[in-house]
Design a protein around this motif. Structure first.
Motif, PDB file in Angstrom:
ATOM      1  N   ILE A 130      -0.625 -32.722  31.816  1.00 34.81           N
ATOM      2  CA  ILE A 130      -0.466 -31.371  31.264  1.00 34.81           C
ATOM      3  C   ILE A 130      -1.593 -30.457  31.725  1.00 34.81           C
ATOM      4  O   ILE A 130      -1.352 -29.318  32.144  1.00 34.81           O
ATOM      5  N   VAL A 131      -2.842 -30.946  31.683  1.00 34.59           N
ATOM      6  CA  VAL A 131      -3.954 -30.072  32.085  1.00 34.59           C
ATOM      7  C   VAL A 131      -3.973 -29.852  33.596  1.00 34.59           C
ATOM      8  O   VAL A 131      -4.509 -28.849  34.080  1.00 34.59           O
ATOM      9  N   GLU A 132      -3.385 -30.776  34.349  1.00 38.13           N
ATOM     10  CA  GLU A 132      -3.292 -30.584  35.796  1.00 38.13           C
ATOM     11  C   GLU A 132      -2.151 -29.650  36.185  1.00 38.13           C
ATOM     12  O   GLU A 132      -2.133 -29.114  37.291  1.00 38.13           O
ATOM     13  N   SER A 133      -1.220 -29.454  35.275  1.00 41.34           N
ATOM     14  CA  SER A 133      -0.034 -28.662  35.560  1.00 41.34           C
ATOM     15  C   SER A 133      -0.380 -27.189  35.795  1.00 41.34           C
ATOM     16  O   SER A 133      -1.285 -26.632  35.172  1.00 41.34           O
ATOM     17  N   THR A 134       0.361 -26.570  36.694  1.00 37.98           N
ATOM     18  CA  THR A 134       0.196 -25.133  36.952  1.00 37.98           C
ATOM     19  C   THR A 134       1.286 -24.317  36.239  1.00 37.98           C
ATOM     20  O   THR A 134       1.345 -23.098  36.403  1.00 37.98           O
ATOM     21  N   LYS A 135       2.133 -24.980  35.470  1.00 34.26           N
ATOM     22  CA  LYS A 135       3.208 -24.276  34.769  1.00 34.26           C
ATOM     23  C   LYS A 135       2.634 -23.441  33.628  1.00 34.26           C
ATOM     24  O   LYS A 135       1.821 -23.925  32.840  1.00 34.26           O
ATOM     25  N   PRO A 136       3.034 -22.190  33.520  1.00 38.32           N
ATOM     26  CA  PRO A 136       2.510 -21.302  32.466  1.00 38.32           C
ATOM     27  C   PRO A 136       2.698 -21.861  31.060  1.00 38.32           C
ATOM     28  O   PRO A 136       1.835 -21.690  30.200  1.00 38.32           O
ATOM     29  N   GLN A 137       3.828 -22.568  30.818  1.00 39.16           N
ATOM     30  CA  GLN A 137       4.108 -23.076  29.478  1.00 39.16           C
ATOM     31  C   GLN A 137       3.157 -24.195  29.058  1.00 39.16           C
ATOM     32  O   GLN A 137       3.075 -24.547  27.879  1.00 39.16           O
ATOM     33  N   HIS A 138       2.436 -24.771  30.049  1.00 41.70           N
ATOM     34  CA  HIS A 138       1.505 -25.848  29.726  1.00 41.70           C
ATOM     35  C   HIS A 138       0.088 -25.350  29.458  1.00 41.70           C
ATOM     36  O   HIS A 138      -0.762 -26.114  28.989  1.00 41.70           O
ATOM     37  N   ARG A 139      -0.169 -24.078  29.734  1.00 40.18           N
ATOM     38  CA  ARG A 139      -1.531 -23.549  29.642  1.00 40.18           C
ATOM     39  C   ARG A 139      -2.082 -23.599  28.218  1.00 40.18           C
ATOM     40  O   ARG A 139      -3.194 -24.077  27.996  1.00 40.18           O
ATOM     41  N   LEU A 140      -1.307 -23.111  27.260  1.00 40.52           N
ATOM     42  CA  LEU A 140      -1.770 -23.091  25.874  1.00 40.52           C
ATOM     43  C   LEU A 140      -1.939 -24.506  25.330  1.00 40.52           C
ATOM     44  O   LEU A 140      -2.896 -24.798  24.605  1.00 40.52           O
ATOM     45  N   ILE A 141      -1.000 -25.391  25.691  1.00 38.74           N
ATOM     46  CA  ILE A 141      -1.097 -26.776  25.239  1.00 38.74           C
ATOM     47  C   ILE A 141      -2.344 -27.432  25.820  1.00 38.74           C
ATOM     48  O   ILE A 141      -3.087 -28.130  25.117  1.00 38.74           O
ATOM     49  N   ALA A 142      -2.583 -27.196  27.109  1.00 41.70           N
ATOM     50  CA  ALA A 142      -3.744 -27.771  27.780  1.00 41.70           C
ATOM     51  C   ALA A 142      -5.039 -27.298  27.131  1.00 41.70           C
ATOM     52  O   ALA A 142      -5.962 -28.093  26.886  1.00 41.70           O
ATOM     53  N   ASN A 143      -5.119 -26.005  26.823  1.00 37.02           N
ATOM     54  CA  ASN A 143      -6.321 -25.466  26.178  1.00 37.02           C
ATOM     55  C   ASN A 143      -6.551 -26.086  24.814  1.00 37.02           C
ATOM     56  O   ASN A 143      -7.693 -26.373  24.435  1.00 37.02           O
ATOM     57  N   ALA A 144      -5.469 -26.299  24.077  1.00 39.11           N
ATOM     58  CA  ALA A 144      -5.587 -26.918  22.748  1.00 39.11           C
ATOM     59  C   ALA A 144      -6.041 -28.369  22.864  1.00 39.11           C
ATOM     60  O   ALA A 144      -6.848 -28.856  22.052  1.00 39.11           O
ATOM     61  N   ILE A 145      -5.519 -29.071  23.864  1.00 37.47           N
ATOM     62  CA  ILE A 145      -5.914 -30.471  24.075  1.00 37.47           C
ATOM     63  C   ILE A 145      -7.407 -30.562  24.397  1.00 37.47           C
ATOM     64  O   ILE A 145      -8.135 -31.377  23.820  1.00 37.47           O
ATOM     65  N   ILE A 146      -7.868 -29.710  25.318  1.00 34.37           N
ATOM     66  CA  ILE A 146      -9.278 -29.743  25.710  1.00 34.37           C
ATOM     67  C   ILE A 146     -10.169 -29.376  24.532  1.00 34.37           C
ATOM     68  O   ILE A 146     -11.215 -30.001  24.302  1.00 34.37           O
ATOM     69  N   SER A 147      -9.774 -28.379  23.746  1.00 32.97           N
ATOM     70  CA  SER A 147     -10.562 -27.988  22.574  1.00 32.97           C
ATOM     71  C   SER A 147     -10.677 -29.138  21.582  1.00 32.97           C
ATOM     72  O   SER A 147     -11.735 -29.354  20.983  1.00 32.97           O
ATOM     73  N   GLY A 148      -9.568 -29.867  21.403  1.00 32.48           N
ATOM     74  CA  GLY A 148      -9.590 -30.998  20.488  1.00 32.48           C
ATOM     75  C   GLY A 148     -10.405 -32.169  21.006  1.00 32.48           C
ATOM     76  O   GLY A 148     -10.983 -32.931  20.226  1.00 32.48           O
ATOM     77  N   CYS A 149     -10.456 -32.317  22.327  1.00 31.72           N
ATOM     78  CA  CYS A 149     -11.180 -33.453  22.928  1.00 31.72           C
ATOM     79  C   CYS A 149     -12.674 -33.177  23.064  1.00 31.72           C
ATOM     80  O   CYS A 149     -13.493 -34.084  22.924  1.00 31.72           O
ATOM     81  N   ILE A 150     -13.021 -31.929  23.343  1.00 30.89           N
ATOM     82  CA  ILE A 150     -14.419 -31.604  23.622  1.00 30.89           C
ATOM     83  C   ILE A 150     -15.284 -31.747  22.375  1.00 30.89           C
ATOM     84  O   ILE A 150     -16.499 -31.927  22.467  1.00 30.89           O
ATOM     85  N   SER A 151     -14.644 -31.696  21.201  1.00 31.97           N
ATOM     86  CA  SER A 151     -15.387 -31.854  19.951  1.00 31.97           C
ATOM     87  C   SER A 151     -15.706 -33.314  19.650  1.00 31.97           C
ATOM     88  O   SER A 151     -16.511 -33.609  18.770  1.00 31.97           O
ATOM     89  N   LYS A 152     -15.063 -34.224  20.372  1.00 36.37           N
ATOM     90  CA  LYS A 152     -15.314 -35.661  20.175  1.00 36.37           C
ATOM     91  C   LYS A 152     -16.525 -36.063  21.013  1.00 36.37           C
ATOM     92  O   LYS A 152     -16.446 -36.229  22.217  1.00 36.37           O
ATOM     93  N   LYS A 153     -17.658 -36.201  20.380  1.00 37.72           N
ATOM     94  CA  LYS A 153     -18.884 -36.546  21.090  1.00 37.72           C
ATOM     95  C   LYS A 153     -18.821 -37.979  21.590  1.00 37.72           C
ATOM     96  O   LYS A 153     -18.435 -38.886  20.878  1.00 37.72           O
ATOM     97  N   GLN A 154     -19.198 -38.173  22.830  1.00 38.27           N
ATOM     98  CA  GLN A 154     -19.143 -39.506  23.442  1.00 38.27           C
ATOM     99  C   GLN A 154     -20.384 -39.711  24.302  1.00 38.27           C
ATOM    100  O   GLN A 154     -20.708 -38.884  25.146  1.00 38.27           O
ATOM    101  N   ASP A 155     -21.071 -40.810  24.058  1.00 36.47           N
ATOM    102  CA  ASP A 155     -22.277 -41.130  24.834  1.00 36.47           C
ATOM    103  C   ASP A 155     -21.851 -41.807  26.130  1.00 36.47           C
ATOM    104  O   ASP A 155     -21.962 -43.019  26.292  1.00 36.47           O
ATOM    105  N   SER A 156     -21.359 -40.996  27.052  1.00 34.84           N
ATOM    106  CA  SER A 156     -20.786 -41.540  28.284  1.00 34.84           C
ATOM    107  C   SER A 156     -21.727 -41.345  29.462  1.00 34.84           C
ATOM    108  O   SER A 156     -22.710 -40.607  29.388  1.00 34.84           O
ATOM    109  N   ILE A 157     -21.401 -42.018  30.555  1.00 29.28           N
ATOM    110  CA  ILE A 157     -22.098 -41.839  31.827  1.00 29.28           C
ATOM    111  C   ILE A 157     -21.057 -41.415  32.851  1.00 29.28           C
ATOM    112  O   ILE A 157     -20.031 -42.075  33.029  1.00 29.28           O
TER     113      ILE A 157
END
Length: 329
Positions: free
Chosen positions: A29-56
Motif C-alpha cells: 500500500i505504501v509503495e502504491s502510486t494509486k491516489p486511493q492508497h495515499r490516505l491509507i498509507a499515511n494512516a499506516i505510517i502514523s500508526g507505526c511510527i509511534s511504536k518505538k523500536q530499538d532497532s538497527i
C-alpha cells in the motif's frame, strides 16, 4: 481473512502482531502510486511510527560480483541465531524500457526465506535515485513496528547515489571482492567516506591471500581520509559467506559501533537528522507529484516540450511557464 477488505485499524493490528501477510500488504500500500492508497498509507505510517523500536538499520552495498545476496543470507541467519528478528529489503533494478523487474532475491536466499525470524521483501527500484525505492523509509517504519530488530537494506551497486540509503541507516557496510584488479580504483571516494566498515568477501580457497592484500590496501587508504564527525574509525575485515568465516566479527563490530554511538549521543542525533531529511525529500516528491497531477501543467507540457525539442524555446523558459501555470491555478 480477506486481506482486500481490511480496515486501517485491522492492518495496524496485524502489523503489531507481525502477521507477515498483513505486513506485506501494508508495504504494498505504501509503495502504491494509486491516489486511493495515499490516505491509507499515511494512516499506516502514523500508526507505526509511534511504536518505538530499538532497532538497527544496516545498509549494504558493493560492486557486482561481491556476493551481496550470499553474504546477506548467511549474515541474516547469524543475526537470527542471537535471538533477533531480521528483515531484508532488497532493491532490484527496473528496466527503463518496460519498467519491469526480476525481483529474484527470494530465489537467491532460499534458506533465509524459510527462517521464521526473517522476512525478505524485494522491491523494484523504479525511477528512484540509486535504486532505493521511494518508499523504503516507510517500509522500514512498518517492519520496525512489526517487531523486527535488525533491518538490512541491500542496494543495487556502487555509485554516488548510494547516499540515498546511507541517509536512512545507522551503519553502512561496503562489500568488496579481491582479485578483480580494481581494489581501489573501482570504488569512488564518496562511497569509502560513507562506509562504517569495508568487508572483503569471498576470502576462501585460492582467494585468501588476495583478500588479505586487499584488506591491507584498504586499511592504508582509510588512513588518508579525514576522521568521521562521530569519531568512528572504519575498519576493514574479511569474510567467507560460504565457509561462514568472519561473519560473527562483522556483527560484533556493528554492535560495538551502535553501543558507542548511543553512548555519545550520535546515534540519536543521526536518526533525528534522517527524519529531517525524510520530511524534505517527501515534500519534494509531493510537489513533483502535484505538478504532474495538475491539469493545466499537463495541458501545457506537450506543447512546451515540442518547442524545446525544436529549438523554439529554452528549457528554462519552458519550465518558468509551467511553474507560472501551476502557481496561477
Amino acid at each position: 481473512m480477506n486481506l482486500a477488505n481490511l480496515t486501517t485499524s485491522e492492518i495496524l493490528e496485524g502489523i503489531y502482531a507481525n502477521n507477515v501477510a498483513i505486513v506485506s500488504k501494508a508495504i504494498t500500500i505504501v509503495e502504491s502510486t494509486k491516489p486511493q492508497h495515499r490516505l491509507i498509507a499515511n494512516a499506516i505510517i502514523s500508526g507505526c511510527i509511534s511504536k518505538k523500536q530499538d532497532s538497527i538499520r544496516i545498509g549494504i552495498t558493493g560492486v557486482p560480483g561481491a556476493g551481496k545476496s550470499t553474504f546477506i543470507e548467511q549474515f541474516g541467519d547469524l543475526i537470527t541465531s542471537t535471538g533477533k528478528k531480521v528483515a531484508v529489503l532488497t532493491i532490484d533494478p527496473s528496466s527503463r524500457r518496460t519498467k519491469g523487474s526480476i525481483l529474484g532475491d527470494k530465489t537467491r536466499m532460499q534458506e533465509l526465506v524459510k527462517n521464521p525470524n526473517a522476512y525478505i521483501r524485494p522491491s523494484a527500484s523504479g525511477s528512484s535515485l540509486g535504486g532505493v525505492t521511494r518508499k523504503t523509509r516507510e517500509s522500514i517504519v512498518i517492519l520496525e513496528a512489526a517487531g523486527y530488530d535488525c533491518i538490512l537494506i541491500e542496494t543495487i551497486g556502487v555509485g554516488q547515489s548510494e547516499t540515498a540509503v546511507h541517509d536512512m541507516v545507522d551503519f553502512f557496510l561496503l562489500l568488496k571482492i579481491a582479485g578483480a584488479g580494481d581494489e581501489l580504483q573501482g570504488i569512488k571516494r564518496g562511497i569509502i567516506e560513507m562506509a562504517d566498515a569495508i568487508v572483503i568477501t569471498k576470502a576462501d580457497g585460492d582467494n585468501i591471500q588476495r583478500a588479505k592484500m586487499a584488506k591491507m590496501e584498504f586499511t592504508r587508504a582509510l588512513h588518508m581520509f579525514p576522521p568521521k564527525e562521530n569519531g568512528w574509525s572504519p575498519e576493514v575485515l574479511t569474510c567467507s559467506a560460504i565457509e561462514l568465516k568472519g561473519l560473527h566479527e562483522i556483527w560484533e563490530l556493528i554492535v560495538t559501533y551502535c553501543n558507542t554511538m548511543k553512548a555519545s549521543g550520535h546515534f540519536l542525533n543521526n536518526r533525528r537528522r534522517q527524519n529531517e531529511n525524510w520530511l524534505i525529500q517527501y515534500l519534494e516528491q509531493e510537489l513533483l507529484s502535484e505538478f504532474y497531477r495538475h491539469p493545466k501543467t499537463m495541458e501545457l507540457l506537450p506543447q512546451l516540450k515540442n518547442e524545446v525539442i525544436n529549438g523554439n524555446s529554452s528549457p528554462f523558459l519552458a519550465a518558468e511557464k509551467l511553474l507560472k501555470a501551476l502557481k496561477s491555478h
